[in-house]
Design a protein around this motif. Structure first.
Motif, mmCIF file in Angstrom:
data_model
loop_
_atom_site.group_PDB
_atom_site.id
_atom_site.type_symbol
_atom_site.label_atom_id
_atom_site.label_comp_id
_atom_site.label_asym_id
_atom_site.label_seq_id
_atom_site.Cartn_x
_atom_site.Cartn_y
_atom_site.Cartn_z
ATOM 1 N N TYR A 286 -22.349 -10.180 -43.434
ATOM 2 C CA TYR A 286 -21.757 -8.835 -43.443
ATOM 3 C C TYR A 286 -21.155 -8.509 -42.079
ATOM 4 N N GLU A 321 -26.202 4.649 -47.078
ATOM 5 C CA GLU A 321 -24.847 4.737 -47.605
ATOM 6 C C GLU A 321 -24.084 5.802 -46.824
ATOM 7 N N LYS A 323 -20.341 7.502 -47.346
ATOM 8 C CA LYS A 323 -19.090 7.558 -48.113
ATOM 9 C C LYS A 323 -17.880 7.871 -47.251
ATOM 10 N N ASP A 327 -13.126 2.461 -47.295
ATOM 11 C CA ASP A 327 -13.492 1.822 -48.561
ATOM 12 C C ASP A 327 -13.115 0.337 -48.525
ATOM 13 N N SER A 329 -14.677 -1.791 -50.733
ATOM 14 C CA SER A 329 -15.298 -2.315 -51.952
ATOM 15 C C SER A 329 -14.475 -3.439 -52.570
ATOM 16 N N PRO A 334 -20.026 -3.130 -48.989
ATOM 17 C CA PRO A 334 -20.473 -1.763 -49.314
ATOM 18 C C PRO A 334 -20.276 -0.815 -48.134
ATOM 19 N N ILE A 336 -21.922 0.945 -45.883
ATOM 20 C CA ILE A 336 -23.263 1.116 -45.323
ATOM 21 C C ILE A 336 -23.229 1.004 -43.809
#
Length: 488
Positions: A286, A321, A323, A327, A329, A334, A336
Motif C-alpha cells: 500500500y 476511513e 472520505k 478517490d 478506488s 482504499p 484510509i
C-alpha cells in the motif's frame, strides 16, 4: 495478537473515590418569583430535557433531569407541580446506537482480562412502553432525538408509520393524538391551559445526530434556512400559547467538546515492537503504491504522507476511513490513513478497537480493518459543525432579542466552555468535562449530563432567570446528586 487495552484504565483510581461530597449549603435570599410567574412551567426540548443519561431514558435519569431539578427549585418561589410522562423503566432502553435494541443503560464495567474500564449496556433492558397517565397534565415535553422538524410534524408520533424517518417512539408513547398531534402543539396546549413560564431548548439535534454518526451522513445537518423557519414557527407557537408567559431559551453547546469525542485519544492503539513490525508488513505494498502515485502526479506528497501507514512501538494512531482523501478506488486503494491529533474519536470506538471480528487473528479493528467513518469526526466535519452551531446560535439569539421583554437566553454554549475551563464548581469543588467520577458532570454516554451535571445545569438556568426577572429561585447543591455509578 493481544487485544487492544483501552486507556480507560486511568479511570480506575478516580472511580475508587467517593461519588458524593459533604459541604454546607450557601446562604440564600428568601425565595421570590420577582417579575416572573412560575405557577405552571412547561418544558419542550430533546434528550437532555427528557433526562436521558447513560445512553438511555430510565426512571432515575428521568427524575434527575435538569428540568425536574429546576421545577423543584421553582416550587420554593411559587412554582407548582411538574408532571413528567413516567417511563417506568428501571434500566431503560439503549438509544445511542443506530439499531437500538432492548439493551439497558450504560454502566462502567471492568474487563477482568485486560483491566480496562468501559461503558457497557445492562442486558436485558426495558422496552419502550406507552404512557398510561393523564396526557393532558404533562409539563415536561422533553423527547429524545427530537429535532425541529420532528417537533412540528405529526409523523413524529404516528404509530401507523413507525418506519417514517421522523417517527419518534419517545413522543409516540405520550402523544395526545398519535398521528395528528405534534410535540410543539402538545407543549403549546399545556401552556394555553394555565401555563405561566416555559423552557424552550430545541435545535441541538439538528447538529448532534450528524455528529453521532461521525459526520458520515451530511444530510443530517439541517440547512440554515430550514432551521430559521422551523425555529421561528416552534418558538412563535409557544409564545402565542400564552401572550403573558415568560420563558428561558437554550442555545446549542459546542458538540465537538463533548466527552463522547474527547475521551478516547487519537493514539489509543498500544503496540509492542514485534506487533508494530508485523502490522507494518501488511501495508508495504500500500505504501509503495502511494509513492508511485506521487511520481505519476496523481496525489501530492503531503497526501502521501497523510495516507502512509506506519506503526511504531508504543501508542499509535489507528487506521481509519477518510472520505475526504483522493478517490483511488479504481486502482484498488482504499481511502484510509492513521488517525492523528486533529481527529475526534467517538467514545464507542473503545469497544471495538483492537478486537478481532469473527475471531480471525489477521483481522484487527484499527490495524488491518479500518475503523469506519461513523466512529471518527474528521477535521472537515468538525468545522462543518462549528459553522452550523455558530449560525444556529445567531438565529436563536436574534429570536430572543426580538422578544427581550419575555425571554432570557440560556447560554448553554458558554456553560460547556466554562465546564471545560474548570470555571463551574459546586461549593468550591470544580466540575469537569468528563465521565470520570466524582467530578465529571457527564454520564457514561459522554453526551448527556449525569444527575450532578443536571443540577449544575439547573443552577445555570436559575442564575439567568433570577438575573432577568429579579426572582430569587434558590440554587440547588449539585454535590447532593449522584455522579456516575462505580464500575461493576
Amino acid at each position: 495478537m493481544k487485544r487492544f487495552q483501552t486507556f480507560f484504565t486511568y479511570l480506575a483510581i478516580g472511580l475508587l473515590l467517593s461519588c458524593q461530597y459533604e459541604f454546607p449549603e450557601p446562604a440564600q435570599l428568601s425565595p421570590d418569583s420577582g417579575q416572573a410567574d412560575f405557577t405552571k412551567m412547561v418544558t419542550i426540548g430533546s434528550s437532555i430535557t427528557a433526562g436521558v443519561m447513560d445512553a438511555a431514558l430510565y426512571d432515575r435519569s428521568q427524575q434527575n433531569s435538569f428540568a425536574v431539578i429546576l421545577a423543584n427549585q421553582m416550587k420554593e418561589a411559587g412554582g407548582g407541580d411538574f408532571n413528567v410522562p413516567d417511563i417506568n423503566a428501571p434500566v431503560g432502553d439503549l438509544i445511542l446506537t443506530p439499531t437500538g435494541g432492548n439493551l439497558g443503560r450504560l454502566i462502567l464495567t471492568v474487563n477482568l482480562n485486560t483491566g480496562s474500564i468501559l461503558p457497557s449496556p445492562i442486558v436485558p433492558g426495558n422496552a419502550i412502553t406507552p404512557y398510561t397517565g393523564d396526557k393532558l397534565s404533562i409539563n415536561n415535553f422533553g423527547i429524545s432525538g427530537l429535532a425541529l422538524a420532528g417537533a412540528l410534524l405529526p409523523a413524529s408520533g404516528n404509530l401507523q408509520e413507525p418506519t417514517h424517518p421522523l417517527f419518534n417512539p419517545y413522543y409516540a408513547r405520550f402523544a395526545s393524538a398519535p398521528g395528528t398531534s405534534t410535540p410543539i402543539g402538545d407543549a403549546a396546549a399545556a401552556m394555553a391551559d394555565g401555563g405561566t413560564f416555559f423552557v424552550f431548548w430545541l435545535g441541538k439535534n439538528d447538529v448532534l445526530t450528524y455528529a453521532l454518526t461521525g459526520g458520515a451522513i451530511p444530510e443530517l445537518l439541517t440547512s440554515e434556512q430550514d432551521f430559521s423557519q422551523r425555529y421561528q414557527v416552534a418558538l412563535g407557537t409557544m409564545l402565542q400559547a400564552n401572550p403573558e408567559a415568560k420563558g428561558a431559551i437554550g442555545n446549542i453547546p459546542n458538540i465537538n467538546a463533548l466527552p463522547y469525542f474527547n475521551t478516547v485519544p487519537w493514539n489509543a492503539l498500544p503496540l509492542s515492537d514485534g506487533l508494530a513490525n508485523l502490522a507494518n508488513g501488511a501495508y508495504n505494498d500500500y505504501n509503495s503504491a502511494l509513492s508511485n502515485l506521487v511520481a505519476a502526479g496523481m496525489i501530492s506528497e503531503s497526501e502521501r504522507e497523510l495516507r502512509n501507514i506506519n506503526f511504531t512501538t508504543g501508542q499509535n494512531g489507528f487506521v481509519i476511513e477518510d472520505k475526504t482523501l483522493t478517490d483511488l478506488s479504481g486502482l484498488g486503494l482504499p481511502p484510509i490513513r492513521q488517525s492523528n491529533a486533529e481527529d475526534k474519536v467517538a467514545l464507542t470506538t473503545g469497544q471495538i478497537l483492537g478486537q478481532t471480528p469473527g475471531n480471525d487473528p489477521t483481522l484487527i479493528y484499527g490495524v488491518t480493518v479500518p475503523i469506519g467513518d461513523e466512529y471518527v469526526l474528521l477535521p472537515s466535519e468538525q468545522n462543518a459543525m462549528t459553522e452550523k452551531i455558530a449560525a444556529f446560535n445567531q438565529i436563536i439569539a436574534t429570536a430572543v432579542s426580538a422578544n427581550t421583554d419575555r425571554l432570557v437566553l440560556i447560554d448553554a454554549e458558554g456553560f460547556m466552555d466554562d465546564i471545560g475551563k474548570g470555571l463551574i464548581s459546586s461549593n468550591n469543588v470544580p466540575l469537569t468535562n468528563s465521565i470520570s467520577p466524582p467530578n465529571g458532570v457527564f454520564s457514561t454516554d459522554g453526551v448527556h449530563p449525569n444527575a450532578r451535571g443536571s443540577a449544575a445545569l439547573a443552577n445555570y438556568f436559575i442564575t439567568a432567570i433570577n438575573g432577568k426577572w429579579n426572582s430569587t429561585i434558590p440554587m440547588t447543591n449539585p454535590n447532593a446528586f449522584m455522579g456516575n455509578d462505580l464500575p461493576r
